[in-house]
Design an enzyme around this catalytic site. Structure first.
Site, PDB file in Angstrom:
ATOM      1  N   THR A 112       7.070   1.137  -2.825  1.00  0.00           N
ATOM      2  CA  THR A 112       6.296   1.158  -1.790  1.00  0.00           C
ATOM      3  C   THR A 112       6.461   0.473  -0.729  1.00  0.00           C
ATOM      4  OG1 THR A 112       4.380   1.824  -3.075  1.00  0.00           O
ATOM      5  CG2 THR A 112       3.577   0.859  -0.691  1.00  0.00           C
ATOM      6  N   TYR A 114      -3.896  10.226  -5.097  1.00  0.00           N
ATOM      7  CA  TYR A 114      -4.509  10.511  -4.656  1.00  0.00           C
ATOM      8  C   TYR A 114      -5.832  12.406  -6.080  1.00  0.00           C
ATOM      9  CZ  TYR A 114      -6.272  15.138  -1.069  1.00  0.00           C
ATOM     10  OH  TYR A 114      -6.827  15.339  -0.899  1.00  0.00           O
ATOM     11  N   TYR A 130       2.286   0.868 -13.213  1.00  0.00           N
ATOM     12  CA  TYR A 130       2.485   0.770 -11.998  1.00  0.00           C
ATOM     13  C   TYR A 130       0.868   0.458 -11.161  1.00  0.00           C
ATOM     14  CZ  TYR A 130       2.872  -0.914  -6.319  1.00  0.00           C
ATOM     15  OH  TYR A 130       2.474  -1.038  -5.009  1.00  0.00           O
ATOM     16  N   ARG A 184      -4.080   1.592  -3.390  1.00  0.00           N
ATOM     17  CA  ARG A 184      -3.882   2.667  -2.382  1.00  0.00           C
ATOM     18  C   ARG A 184      -2.844   4.665  -3.159  1.00  0.00           C
ATOM     19  NH1 ARG A 184       0.505   1.487   0.865  1.00  0.00           N
ATOM     20  NH2 ARG A 184       1.410   0.066   0.945  1.00  0.00           N
ATOM     21  N   ILE A 227       6.233  -8.943  -8.387  1.00  0.00           N
ATOM     22  CA  ILE A 227       7.317  -7.834  -7.569  1.00  0.00           C
ATOM     23  C   ILE A 227       6.832  -8.546  -6.305  1.00  0.00           C
ATOM     24  CG2 ILE A 227       7.721  -5.691  -7.416  1.00  0.00           C
ATOM     25  CD1 ILE A 227       8.152  -5.662  -9.931  1.00  0.00           C
TER      26      ILE A 227
END
Length: 296
Positions: A48, A111, A137, A142, A208
């Site tokens: 991202t 989405y 992930y 998000r 991360i």
């Protein structure tokens, strides 16, 4: 063990752009040198923070090959390959040249809002298609869907080439359940800078990091101190020095904040691709003031 490659500080690398919005490979080369000399444990590209949704497939492939040529064998390299079309992700995994790449980071589909069964079947397909180990992930802020601890553990137990999860749900209880019940080949990695030490405290093996783009030495020291059992001390040290700056980096979105810092440091141009834009002038002024305070 494979996941030991990903113990410590992973940096979710930004993608530098020129003023005409092409990839700035000169700046990328400089960033890679910076991490090689700073003790970064591994790099994550095409995440991202790399603004990957704005990169074409040829650009993504070019970045992978550039990074592998530069640091392959010196630092482990993780490449982001994910999406909300399972068939397209599978095709990408099968056709991308992943030589020199140590693992892929694959996000939960966004989405579409799949069920937990849908998430399991998606990662079953990813696992079967991937020629390299897979790091899951989970970032519901998000994607719009949270992958539960139970689903993460189901995937981990079913597919041995799925070796870790980057957890950015913010739910420490969920993360603790994963760490406590994970099979031996599977690890928990924090996806949030601000709670990295807390995640290590419940069994994580590192982070991360976005913040590590600009401050890899400091972030690595904190992470490794926590990994050696000094969780409280590491958190106290980091908060005392960087808590406010870390907050400022995210108030206008990621990677706008960290690109602002890197541009101030002279490492790249403060350039993002739409729909992302640089931080506001008032935010930049606050970041500058905080950097002066930190650096004396």
């Amino acid at each position: 063990m494979l996941q030991s490659q990903f113990r410590g500080l992973g940096v979710a690398l930004v993608t530098p752009f020129t003023e005409n919005n092409s990839i700035d490979f000169s700046a990328l080369d400089k960033l890679l040198d910076f991490h090689l000399i700073s003790g970064t444990d591994y790099l994550v590209i095409l995440g991202t923070t790399a603004e990957t949704p704005t990169l074409s497939i040829p650009e993504q492939d070019e970045i992978v090959r550039f990074v592998v040529r530069k640091i392959g064998g010196k630092l482990p390299v993780v490449a982001g390959i994910g999406g909300n079309n399972t068939a397209a992700v599978v095709e990408r995994l099968k056709t991308t040249d992943l030589s020199g790449v140590d693992a892929v980071l694959s996000i939960t589909p966004y989405y579409n809002k799949p069920t937990q069964e849908g998430l399991f079947r998606h990662f079953e397909a990813v696992s079967k298609a991937s020629p390299v180990p897979v790091i899951l992930y989970n970032v519901p802020g998000r994607t719009g869907v949270n992958m539960t601890a139970e689903t993460t553990l189901r995937i981990a137990n079913a597919f041995r080439n799925v070796i870790a999860v980057k957890e950015a749900s913010g739910d420490l209880q969920q993360m603790q359940r994963i760490a406590e019940k994970a099979p031996a080949h599977f690890s928990l990695i924090s996806g949030d800078d601000t709670i990295a030490t807390a995640v290590i405290g419940v069994g994580g093996i590192g982070v991360i990091s976005v913040f590590g783009n600009a401050f890899p030495k400091e972030m690595r020291n904190m992470v490794h101190r926590a990994l050696h059992g000094e969780v409280h001390e590491a958190r106290t040290q980091m908060n005392a020095s960087f808590e406010e700056l870390c907050r400022l980096l995210f108030i206008d979105g990621n990677p706008a904040g960290v690109k602002c810092v890197l541009s101030i440091k002279g490492m790249l141009k403060n350039q993002l691709r739409l729909p992302l834009v640089p931080v506001r002038e008032e935010t930049k002024a606050l970041i500058l003031a905080e950097l002066k305070k930190i650096e004396g």
